[in-house]
Design an enzyme around this catalytic site. Structure first.
Site, mmCIF file in Angstrom:
data_model
loop_
_atom_site.group_PDB
_atom_site.id
_atom_site.type_symbol
_atom_site.label_atom_id
_atom_site.label_comp_id
_atom_site.label_asym_id
_atom_site.label_seq_id
_atom_site.Cartn_x
_atom_site.Cartn_y
_atom_site.Cartn_z
ATOM 1 N N CYS A 2 0.833 -1.206 0.000
ATOM 2 C CA CYS A 2 0.000 0.000 0.000
ATOM 3 C C CYS A 2 0.865 1.253 0.000
ATOM 4 O O CYS A 2 1.991 1.255 0.500
ATOM 5 C CB CYS A 2 -0.864 0.031 1.256
ATOM 6 N N ARG A 27 5.000 0.541 -6.083
ATOM 7 C CA ARG A 27 4.993 -0.334 -4.911
ATOM 8 C C ARG A 27 4.062 -1.526 -5.100
ATOM 9 O O ARG A 27 4.170 -2.502 -4.362
ATOM 10 C CB ARG A 27 4.528 0.461 -3.673
ATOM 11 N N TRP A 73 -2.945 -2.637 -1.519
ATOM 12 C CA TRP A 73 -2.491 -3.966 -1.923
ATOM 13 C C TRP A 73 -3.185 -4.920 -0.956
ATOM 14 O O TRP A 73 -2.874 -4.937 0.230
ATOM 15 C CB TRP A 73 -0.973 -4.046 -1.799
ATOM 16 N N ASN A 99 -1.808 1.665 6.038
ATOM 17 C CA ASN A 99 -0.889 0.620 5.544
ATOM 18 C C ASN A 99 -0.571 -0.288 6.715
ATOM 19 O O ASN A 99 -0.370 0.204 7.825
ATOM 20 C CB ASN A 99 0.440 1.222 5.071
ATOM 21 N N GLY A 100 -0.438 -1.586 6.453
ATOM 22 C CA GLY A 100 -0.084 -2.509 7.541
ATOM 23 C C GLY A 100 -1.245 -3.435 7.847
ATOM 24 O O GLY A 100 -2.214 -3.516 7.087
ATOM 25 N N GLU A 483 18.996 -16.111 -9.022
ATOM 26 C CA GLU A 483 18.531 -14.743 -9.280
ATOM 27 C C GLU A 483 17.976 -14.621 -10.708
ATOM 28 O O GLU A 483 16.946 -13.980 -10.926
ATOM 29 C CB GLU A 483 19.690 -13.758 -9.023
ATOM 30 N N LYS A 487 14.164 -13.535 -11.609
ATOM 31 C CA LYS A 487 13.839 -12.413 -12.509
ATOM 32 C C LYS A 487 12.874 -12.862 -13.583
ATOM 33 O O LYS A 487 11.910 -12.180 -13.887
ATOM 34 C CB LYS A 487 15.089 -11.846 -13.198
ATOM 35 N N GLU A 490 9.262 -13.701 -12.067
ATOM 36 C CA GLU A 490 8.449 -12.619 -11.496
ATOM 37 C C GLU A 490 7.941 -11.636 -12.541
ATOM 38 O O GLU A 490 6.888 -11.043 -12.359
ATOM 39 C CB GLU A 490 9.156 -11.901 -10.343
ATOM 40 N N HIS A 506 20.549 -35.054 -10.120
ATOM 41 C CA HIS A 506 19.797 -35.623 -8.994
ATOM 42 C C HIS A 506 18.298 -35.348 -9.117
ATOM 43 O O HIS A 506 17.569 -35.444 -8.143
ATOM 44 C CB HIS A 506 20.332 -35.068 -7.674
ATOM 45 N N LYS A 605 6.576 -3.866 -4.394
ATOM 46 C CA LYS A 605 8.006 -3.529 -4.364
ATOM 47 C C LYS A 605 8.605 -3.821 -2.995
ATOM 48 O O LYS A 605 9.660 -4.410 -2.885
ATOM 49 C CB LYS A 605 8.201 -2.058 -4.742
HETATM 50 O O1 M6R Z 1 13.427 -4.581 -0.118
HETATM 51 P P1 M6R Z 1 13.988 -5.968 0.071
HETATM 52 O O2 M6R Z 1 15.324 -6.128 -0.553
HETATM 53 O O3 M6R Z 1 13.982 -6.398 1.502
HETATM 54 O O4 M6R Z 1 12.985 -6.905 -0.705
HETATM 55 C C1 M6R Z 1 13.164 -8.294 -0.706
HETATM 56 C C2 M6R Z 1 12.340 -8.961 -1.771
HETATM 57 O O5 M6R Z 1 10.972 -8.683 -1.590
HETATM 58 C C3 M6R Z 1 12.744 -8.514 -3.172
HETATM 59 O O6 M6R Z 1 14.097 -8.741 -3.411
HETATM 60 C C4 M6R Z 1 11.907 -9.247 -4.228
HETATM 61 O O7 M6R Z 1 12.224 -10.605 -4.236
HETATM 62 C C5 M6R Z 1 12.122 -8.632 -5.609
HETATM 63 N N1 M6R Z 1 10.866 -8.508 -6.283
HETATM 64 C C6 M6R Z 1 13.034 -9.412 -6.476
HETATM 65 O O8 M6R Z 1 13.187 -8.851 -7.727
#
Ligand code: M6R
Length: 610
Positions: A2, A27, A73, A99-100, A483, A487, A490, A506, A605
Site C-alpha cells: 500500500c 509499490r 495492496w 498501511n499494515g 537470481e 527475474k 516474477e 539428482h 516492491k
Molecule cells: O526490499 P527488500 O530487498 O527487503 O525486498 C526483498 C524482496 O521482496 C525482493 O528482493 C523481491 O524478491 C524482488 N521482487 C526481487 O526482484
C-alpha cells in the site's frame, strides 16, 4: 505494498495527491482512493489503477487544501471498490487510510459489533476507523485523544493518516511498523509512505518512528507518542533528486535501472575504495573488531536480497574464513535458530522495510546479537533498527524486479569480505589487489555487457514461448542462477528454477527435452571443466542451451545454441557481471510476452506485511 500520500497547506490538494499516487504505483496495488476535506470530507475510491480513479472522479468538485490518497495492496478482503481506502467510520466522524495489518482486528470487530457497529468492508482498517469513533463518542474526548487511545488497543502494524470531520484544518498521522515520512514546506506539509511523492516539493523531511503520532496543521506540526509525551521532530535533508525517480527516456524503470548499474556500483564504492587499495566502511567502523572476531555471521534477507546474501556467504567464507549461514528472514523468524551473542547478523534489504527481515532483526537483537544492515533506502526502518551497516547508495529502485539493488548489495558484501580477509590475514596481497582492481574495473565491464543488449533481445525471441526454464551455475554462479530464475518468473510468468549445475543429475535432468531452455552460467573459473560437462549432459538430452561465457571462449561456443560473452573477471566478482545478461533476458522476454515489467501481477516492491 500500500502507498500513502497526504497534503495540508495552501495549494490545491487534489493534483498533489494524484501525482503522489502515481509516484507510488511502483509499490504494487490493486485499488486507489482519495479523501478531500473542504469543510466536508469527500471520499472517492475504486478498484484498479490511479487512472481509473481519475476517470471515476470525472468532473466532480475536487477543491480543497487538505487531502489524503491511498493505493491498496489487498491483505484483508478482495480487491474491490468497497475494500479500497479511505474508510469512513460509521457516523462519519473519522476517515482514514492505513498501511499494515491490525492483527487483533477480528476481536475488535466483534466487540464493536456488540456495541452496535456494522461494517461495510472486510478490512481491518475500517475496524480501526470505527474503534477511534467509538472511543471519541463514548469518552467525549478530542479526536487526538481518541486516536491515541485507539492505537493503544491495536496489535499489529500501521502507517496511518486520519481526518476528523470536526477538525477540518488538521491531518493526524501515526506510525508503527509501516513507514511514514512527513515533508516540511513553508506553510504546508506533505505525507507519504516513502519520499518519492514528496521530493519535488521539499527536501526537508521527518521520518516518523514507531508509536509516533503527528498532529499537523498547515503551519504547525506537533509530534507526540501514543502515551501523550511531546517529542521534538528531527528534520533531515532528503538525499534524492526528482530526476532519479523519472524514467529519463527509458520505456520502463527496470531497463533504466539495469542501465544504471555502472553508476550505481561506482556510487556504492565511491569514497570507500581508494586508489591505494584501502577499504573504508564508516558505518562498520566501531563494529569491525567484533565483526572480524565473530564466531559466525548470519545473513538474512528475502528474495533478491537473499540471493545477494548467498554470494556474500561464498565471499566471506573464502576470503575471511568466517563461517556464514544465509537464511530467509521469514524462516529465521519463525523457527528456533541457535543465535550466539558473538554471532553477527547482517540483514540485507533494498527497501529497508521488509516486514520479515525487520521481525528477524528484532529476534536477533533480543538474543543479544549485534545486527548490521545493508540497505538502499536511506532513513528506512532497517538502518534505524540496526547497530551499524552500509548503505548501498544505488539510488531509488522503482521497478519491482530488483536489479541494481542486487549488484550494489553484492558490491558491499565484496568490500566487507575483502576488508575482513585483509584484517584477518586470510587473503594474500596479490588476491587483495586483484579483487580491488577488479571492483574498480566493474563499471566499465558492465558497460561492455550492456552493449550486447540487441543480441540478448534476439536470443529472447527464441525463449519467450517456453513454459519452463532452467538456470544452472556453480560456486559464485549458483546464486546468480537463482537470481536469473527469479527475474524471469516474477516479470514474465514463465516457470523457472535455479539449480547448482551438479545437482541437475539428482532430479531436474528428467525435465530436459528439446522444449526446455537451459541457461548455463559458465564463465572461466575453477569449476569450468565441470560445467562444460554439465552442458554436454544437457545437449545429450536435446536441451536448448544459452550459455553465459567468458569472452573468447570457443569450447562452449561450439556446444551451446546461444552464447553471451562477458569480459574476463576474477571468479569472486563474476556474479556482478554475469547477472546483467540475465536481467536483460528476462526484461526482453517479459516485454515480448506483453507483461507489465515494472508492476508485475500480485507483486509489491516492498513487502511490509507478512
Ligand atoms: O526490499 P527488500 O530487498 O527487503 O525486498 C526483498 C524482496 O521482496 C525482493 O528482493 C523481491 O524478491 C524482488 N521482487 C526481487 O526482484
Amino acid at each position: 505494498m500500500c502507498g500513502i500520500v497526504g497534503y495540508i497547506g495552501f495549494r490545491d490538494a487534489f493534483p498533489i495527491l494524484i501525482k503522489g499516487l502515481k509516484r507510488l504505483e511502483y509499490r504494487g496495488y490493486d485499488s486507489a482512493g482519495i479523501a478531500l476535506n473542504n469543510g466536508n470530507i469527500k471520499v472517492y475510491k475504486c478498484k484498479g489503477k490511479v487512472s481509473d480513479l481519475e476517470s471515476f472522479i470525472g468532473n466532480d468538485d475536487i477543491s480543497g487544501h487538505v487531502g489524503m490518497g491511498h493505493t491498496r495492496w489487498a491483505t484483508h478482503g478482495v480487491p474491490n471498490d468497497i475494500n479500497a481506502h479511505p474508510h469512513k467510520s460509521q457516523n462519519g466522524h473519522f476517515t482514514l487510510i492505513h498501511n499494515g495489518i491490525i492483527e487483533n482486528y477480528a476481536e475488535l470487530r466483534k466487540k464493536l459489533s456488540n456495541r452496535g457497529y456494522s461494517f461495510k468492508s472486510e478490512t481491518d482498517s475500517e475496524v480501526l476507523a470505527n474503534l477511534i469513533e467509538y472511543i471519541y463518542l463514548k469518552g467525549n474526548v478530542t479526536p487526538e485523544i481518541a486516536i491515541r487511545l485507539a492505537l493503544t488497543k491495536v496489535e499489529g502494524a500501521y502507517g496511518l493518516v486520519i481526518m476528523a470531520n470536526k477538525q477540518p484544518d488538521t491531518l493526524f498521522a501515526a506510525r508503527k511498523g509501516s513507514p511514514l515520512v512527513i515533508g516540511v514546506g513553508e506553510d504546508e506539509y506533505f505525507l507519504a509512505s516513502d519520499a518519492t511523492p514528496i521530493v519535488e516539493y521539499t527536501k526537508s523531511v521527518i521520518y516518523l518512528n514507531d508509536n509516533d503520532v503527528a498532529i499537523i496543521k498547515k503551519d504547525e506540526l506537533v509530534l507526540k507518542n501514543i502515551k501523550n509525551d511531546t517529542l521534538t521532530p528531527k528534520v533531515q535533508k532528503l538525499d534524492l533528486d526528482i530526476g532519479q525517480i523519472d524514467k529519463n527516456g527509458f520505456d520502463h524503470f527496470m531497463i533504466k535501472e539495469i542501465y544504471e548499474q555502472p553508476k550505481a556500483i561506482s556510487d556504492t564504492f565511491r569514497g570507500r575504495v581508494s586508489a591505494t587499495h584501502d577499504i573504508t566502511l564508516g558505518g562498520l567502523y566501531d563494529i569491525l573488531p567484533k565483526l572480524e572476531n565473530a564466531r559466525r555471521i548470519l545473513i538474512i534477507g528475502c528474495g533478491t536480497s537473499w540471493h545477494a546474501g548467498m554470494v556474500g556467504e561464498y565471499l566471506i567464507e573464502e576470503l575471511a574464513r568466517i563461517p556464514v549461514e544465509v537464511e530467509y528472514a521469514s524462516e529465521f523468524r519463525y523457527r528456533k535458530p541457535v543465535i550466539y551473542k558473538d554471532d553477527i547478523v547482517i540483514a540485507i534489504s533494498q527497501s529497508g522495510e521488509t516486514a520479515d527481515t525487520l521481525a528477524a532483526i528484532k529476534m536477533a537483537k533480543e538474543a543479544g546479537t549485534t545486527v548490521l544492515g545493508i540497505c538502499n533506502v536511506v532513513g528506512s526502518s532497517i538502518p534505524r533498527e540496526t547497530d551499524g551497516g552500509v548503505y548501498t547508495h544505488a539510488g531509488p529502485e522503482i521497478g519491482v524486479a530488483s536489479t541494481k539493488a542486487f549488484t550494489a548489495q553484492v558490491t558491499v558484501l565484496t568490500m566487507i569480505a575483502i576488508l575482513l580477509g585483509k584484517r584477518r590475514g586470510s587473503i594474500d596481497n596479490y588476491l587483495y589487489k586483484e579483487l580491488i582492481d577488479g571492483l574498480i574495473s566493474l563499471p566499465n565491464k558492465i558497460e561492455e555487457v550492456l552493449k550486447h543488449n540487441n543480441v540478448i533481445k534476439e536470443i529472447s525471441s527464441h525463449i519467450k514461448d517456453a513454459p519452463n526454464c532452467l538456470y544452472l551455475g556453480r560456486g559464485y554462479l549458483f546464486p546468480v542462477a537463482l537470481e536469473g530464475a527469479l527475474k524471469l518468473k516474477e516479470i514474465s510468468y514463465i516457470h523457472a528454477e535455479g539449480y547448482p549445475a551438479a545437482e541437475m543429475k539428482h532430479g531436474p535432468i528428467a525435465l530436459i527435452d528439446e522444449k526446455m531452455p537451459v541457461v548455463v552460467i559458465a564463465t572461466k573459473d575453477s569449476s569450468y571443466e565441470k560445467i562444460v560437462s554439465n552442458i554436454q549432459e544437457v545437449k545429450a538430452r536435446k536441451g536448448v542451451v544459452l550459455a553465459i561465457v567468458t569472452q573468447g571462449d570457443t569450447v562452449i561456443k561450439n556446444m551451446a545454441d546461444y552464447v553471451i560473452e562477458i569480459p574476463e573477471i576474477p571468479e569472486q566478482l563474476a556474479a556482478l557481471l554475469t547477472v546483467i545478461p540475465l536481467q536483460l533476458l528476462s526484461y526482453h522476454i517479459a516485454i515480448m510476452r506483453g507483461c507489465n515489467v515494472d508492476q508485475p501481477r500480485n507483486l509489491a516492491k516492498s513487502v511490509t506485511v507478512e
